[in-house]
Design a protein around this motif. Structure first.
Motif, PDB file in Angstrom:
ATOM      1  N   ASP A  24      -2.772   8.560  -4.316  1.00 48.79           N
ATOM      2  CA  ASP A  24      -3.890   7.681  -4.661  1.00 48.79           C
ATOM      3  C   ASP A  24      -4.052   7.577  -6.181  1.00 48.79           C
ATOM      4  O   ASP A  24      -4.231   6.476  -6.716  1.00 48.79           O
ATOM      5  CB  ASP A  24      -5.180   8.174  -4.009  1.00 48.79           C
ATOM      6  N   GLU A  25      -3.960   8.707  -6.880  1.00 46.13           N
ATOM      7  CA  GLU A  25      -4.059   8.704  -8.350  1.00 46.13           C
ATOM      8  C   GLU A  25      -2.941   7.880  -8.974  1.00 46.13           C
ATOM      9  O   GLU A  25      -3.176   7.096  -9.897  1.00 46.13           O
ATOM     10  CB  GLU A  25      -4.016  10.144  -8.892  1.00 46.13           C
TER      11      GLU A  25
ATOM     12  N   ILE B  46      -1.550  -4.856  -4.915  1.00 49.37           N
ATOM     13  CA  ILE B  46      -1.573  -3.439  -4.530  1.00 49.37           C
ATOM     14  C   ILE B  46      -2.823  -3.158  -3.701  1.00 49.37           C
ATOM     15  O   ILE B  46      -3.906  -3.625  -4.024  1.00 49.37           O
ATOM     16  CB  ILE B  46      -1.559  -2.518  -5.772  1.00 49.37           C
TER      17      ILE B  46
ATOM     18  N   PHE C 101      -5.106   0.034  -2.043  1.00 52.96           N
ATOM     19  CA  PHE C 101      -5.309   1.493  -2.157  1.00 52.96           C
ATOM     20  C   PHE C 101      -5.469   2.106  -0.774  1.00 52.96           C
ATOM     21  O   PHE C 101      -5.976   1.502   0.124  1.00 52.96           O
ATOM     22  CB  PHE C 101      -6.565   1.806  -2.998  1.00 52.96           C
TER      23      PHE C 101
ATOM     24  N   TYR D 151       1.749   5.031   0.383  1.00 57.28           N
ATOM     25  CA  TYR D 151       1.084   6.128   1.088  1.00 57.28           C
ATOM     26  C   TYR D 151       1.843   7.451   0.993  1.00 57.28           C
ATOM     27  O   TYR D 151       1.355   8.480   1.443  1.00 57.28           O
ATOM     28  CB  TYR D 151       0.808   5.788   2.556  1.00 57.28           C
TER      29      TYR D 151
ATOM     30  N   MET E  90       0.836  -1.193   0.000  1.00 55.17           N
ATOM     31  CA  MET E  90       0.000   0.000   0.000  1.00 55.17           C
ATOM     32  C   MET E  90       0.878   1.253   0.000  1.00 55.17           C
ATOM     33  O   MET E  90       1.428   1.637   1.031  1.00 55.17           O
ATOM     34  CB  MET E  90      -0.914   0.050   1.223  1.00 55.17           C
TER      35      MET E  90
ATOM     36  N   THR F  31      -1.283   5.408  -7.622  1.00 54.22           N
ATOM     37  CA  THR F  31      -1.508   4.001  -7.309  1.00 54.22           C
ATOM     38  C   THR F  31      -2.604   3.419  -8.193  1.00 54.22           C
ATOM     39  O   THR F  31      -2.466   2.320  -8.743  1.00 54.22           O
ATOM     40  CB  THR F  31      -1.873   3.846  -5.817  1.00 54.22           C
ATOM     41  N   ARG F  32      -3.694   4.139  -8.354  1.00 56.72           N
ATOM     42  CA  ARG F  32      -4.795   3.649  -9.198  1.00 56.72           C
ATOM     43  C   ARG F  32      -4.373   3.555 -10.664  1.00 56.72           C
ATOM     44  O   ARG F  32      -4.737   2.607 -11.365  1.00 56.72           O
ATOM     45  CB  ARG F  32      -6.024   4.528  -9.021  1.00 56.72           C
TER      46      ARG F  32
END
Length: 177
Positions: A158-159, A175, A177, A138, A136, A161-162
């Motif tokens: 977050d963007e 992965i 989120f 961060y 994850m 990672t997605r």
């Protein structure tokens, strides 16, 4: 200077700092990066350098660590593992091809040790199958070639990672989120 390019996690905060509290998971801290590192020079390059010729001495390379111990065997030959398996190396193998030059990705590894029935943190599997883990992210930083560091905002992490999972669907089960 490796510490300038590859800083550890934050250890303390000032009253003026902005802190985003999002989600805390119970795993093991990890840092993965593609930063400027010293190149191993060939004999010919060493001779050229000795005589004053310009030789490229640094290049971007992969460095990974736990919260405070660099794990790469070529950088830290004494880096043992808290666990009897290199969980950081396993995650690094998966994530490093996706880290751009100058980027450092901080995160938490959760679930099980690779190919093991042992939890990374007791009784916390986060929906992972036995022997599997998830990473994850961060925090992400970008450090330019002069050592100036830029911090991503939480929504940008977050963007990133997605987008990573969207562009690489084979990573979806690795992965978080």
């Amino acid at each position: 200077n490796l510490t300038k390019m590859f800083p550890e996690h934050f250890k303390e905060f000032s009253p003026e700092d902005n802190i985003d509290i999002t989600l805390k998971v119970h795993g093991t801290s990890a840092i993965f990066s593609n930063i400027l590192c010293n190149r191993k020079l060939s004999t010919w390059e060493k001779i050229k350098k000795f005589f004053g010729f310009s030789v490229k001495e640094i290049e971007y390379g992969n460095v990974y660590s736990s919260r405070s111990v660099i794990k790469n065997k070529y950088i830290n030959q004494n880096a043992g593992s808290f666990y009897n398996v290199d969980v950081w190396g396993a995650v690094n193998e998966m994530i490093s091809p996706h880290i751009r030059e100058g980027y450092t990705v901080y995160g938490e590894i959760v679930g099980y040790l690779p190919e093991s029935q042992k939890f990374i943190q007791k009784n916390h599997d986060y929906g992972c199958k036995v022997g599997r883990w998830k990473f994850m992210p961060y925090r992400i930083t970008y450090t330019d070639e002069y050592g100036k560091k830029f911090e991503f905002e939480v929504n940008e992490v977050d963007e990133w990672t997605r987008k990573l999972v969207h562009d690489n669907p084979e990573l979806a089960d690795k992965i978080m989120f």
